[in-house]
Design an enzyme around this catalytic site. Sequence first.
Site, mmCIF file in Angstrom:
data_model
loop_
_atom_site.group_PDB
_atom_site.id
_atom_site.type_symbol
_atom_site.label_atom_id
_atom_site.label_comp_id
_atom_site.label_asym_id
_atom_site.label_seq_id
_atom_site.Cartn_x
_atom_site.Cartn_y
_atom_site.Cartn_z
ATOM 1 N N ASP A 109 0.824 -1.208 0.000
ATOM 2 C CA ASP A 109 0.000 0.000 0.000
ATOM 3 C C ASP A 109 0.858 1.258 0.000
ATOM 4 O O ASP A 109 1.493 1.577 1.006
ATOM 5 C CB ASP A 109 -0.897 -0.045 1.240
ATOM 6 C CG ASP A 109 -1.753 1.179 1.414
ATOM 7 O OD1 ASP A 109 -1.962 1.890 0.425
ATOM 8 O OD2 ASP A 109 -2.225 1.416 2.545
ATOM 9 N N ASP A 134 -2.022 5.711 -5.298
ATOM 10 C CA ASP A 134 -2.317 4.924 -4.108
ATOM 11 C C ASP A 134 -2.723 3.496 -4.473
ATOM 12 O O ASP A 134 -3.855 3.241 -4.882
ATOM 13 C CB ASP A 134 -3.443 5.613 -3.320
ATOM 14 C CG ASP A 134 -3.725 4.943 -1.993
ATOM 15 O OD1 ASP A 134 -3.080 3.927 -1.686
ATOM 16 O OD2 ASP A 134 -4.593 5.436 -1.257
#
Length: 511
Positions: free
Chosen positions: A105, A292
């Site tokens: 992430d 992201d």
Amino acid sequence: MGTGRVALLLLLLSAALMQALLPTPAEGLVRIPLKKRPADKNGRLQFHDERRRVFLGSNAAAVASEKAEAEAEGDIVALKNYLNAQYYGEVGIGTPLQKFTVIFDTGSSNLWVPSSKCYFSIACYFHARYKASQSNTYKKNGKSASIHYGTGAISGYFSQDSVKIGDVIVKKQDFIEATREPSLTFMVAKFDGILGLGFKELSVGNAVPVWYNMVNQGLVDDSVFSFWFNRHADEGQGGEIVFGGIDPSHHKGNHTYVPVTRKGYWQFDMGDVLIGGKSTGFCAAGCAAIADSGTSLLAGPKAIITQINEKIGAAGIVSQECKTVVSQYGEKILDQLLAETQPAKICSSVGLCTFDGTHGVSAGIRSVVDDEAGKSNGLFNDAMCNACETAVVWMQSQLAQNQTQDLVLQYINQLCERIPSPMGESSVDCSRLASMPDIAFTIGGRKFVLKPEQYILEVGEGAATQCISGFTAMDIPPPRGPLWILGDVFMGAYHTVFDYGNLKVGFAEAA
């Protein structure tokens, strides 16, 4: 779709990566393959937003030779793809190794996995749990830690151990043993934990991120990592994350690079957003954006997402505040725009927003001595101010297309019925894909186009197939916003390079 099913549908849309399965990988490249699981007829998607907690409080040239970067030493991790919603891979912690699936992430910076001492959260019993007593390299830390997400929270304490990523081992890595995972998100997730690849400025407990230790311990020769997502969830490998370089087979053409403007997230400046080749005007003067990998959808300001919803026929909710602004103040707003009044001052001039000299102020600014009635009135005024600011953006866009005032007001009223539910999904008619417009984002002076088949997610098979918009609304106020979150919908279409050494992000068409 019922509310519960909608929540579950958007709950399973998030990304992560790992597991090395590549034949004869390039020397030094850390490859982690992304694996895939086909969707069953009951499969649902979920917008997996892990970092809403810090958006409000957080504080150059193109590469000369792509081939040189491709040959950089590193490691490659394969990723699993679940419904084009979660990309996750495998890591090992401890000696001997205890295996975990994690989301890689770029929107957070900590590594956490469930702890064997997680007794009271059902989610822990559905996933692998770290057993400190079974690791010869475990070192006690014990400092408490908690991370609050938009979809839940985890809490626990720090520990230290070795972490294996692909074929390399990171020594003395601090991570969080989660002892509480109360959210439904984590119970139904295909991953056990999260491995953050953001900057240390975002790290809870000031823990050194795994990626930093990979660089500091000399496990990669080039401080670059790159993502390739395979968006065909039912075909082959789910994708790869390459630590230490770029695989030229993952992209077409050269990358366009933009500098990181704010460390924490991988944040950069973005320009205009176009719908069907026409400017929306909202980001013409610039917006912030982050790349992201931990967000499944593409999130942006409500003013633009609503326009996209209207063009693609996505369902929304009727905003009475929006309709009130149009009926009572629409002509006044148009008159001021035609008189070339500074757009940021219009809503304050008609009495719907306060004004601080540079921009409209709406969210959360009220006197601390307000009584309860005053607070309620303040919330209503905030809603009216937000509706006014959104209407100004829409009207600007329509006037730029030389529309008449009557047609502008008529169109704005239609948009008032397409307001997206905050952080919610929007369904669309699958049969309309061929007539939907391209959506383009301007980054580094180049337009990155998403076609309908790239931004619409199909769930299920045959007559049970449902189509979900890959766009979701989220307003971040100044000075942090307006902010776009370019999640897996965007990164699936464009191979993404995170250049830590030169503090820049690069995008090229994915292979």
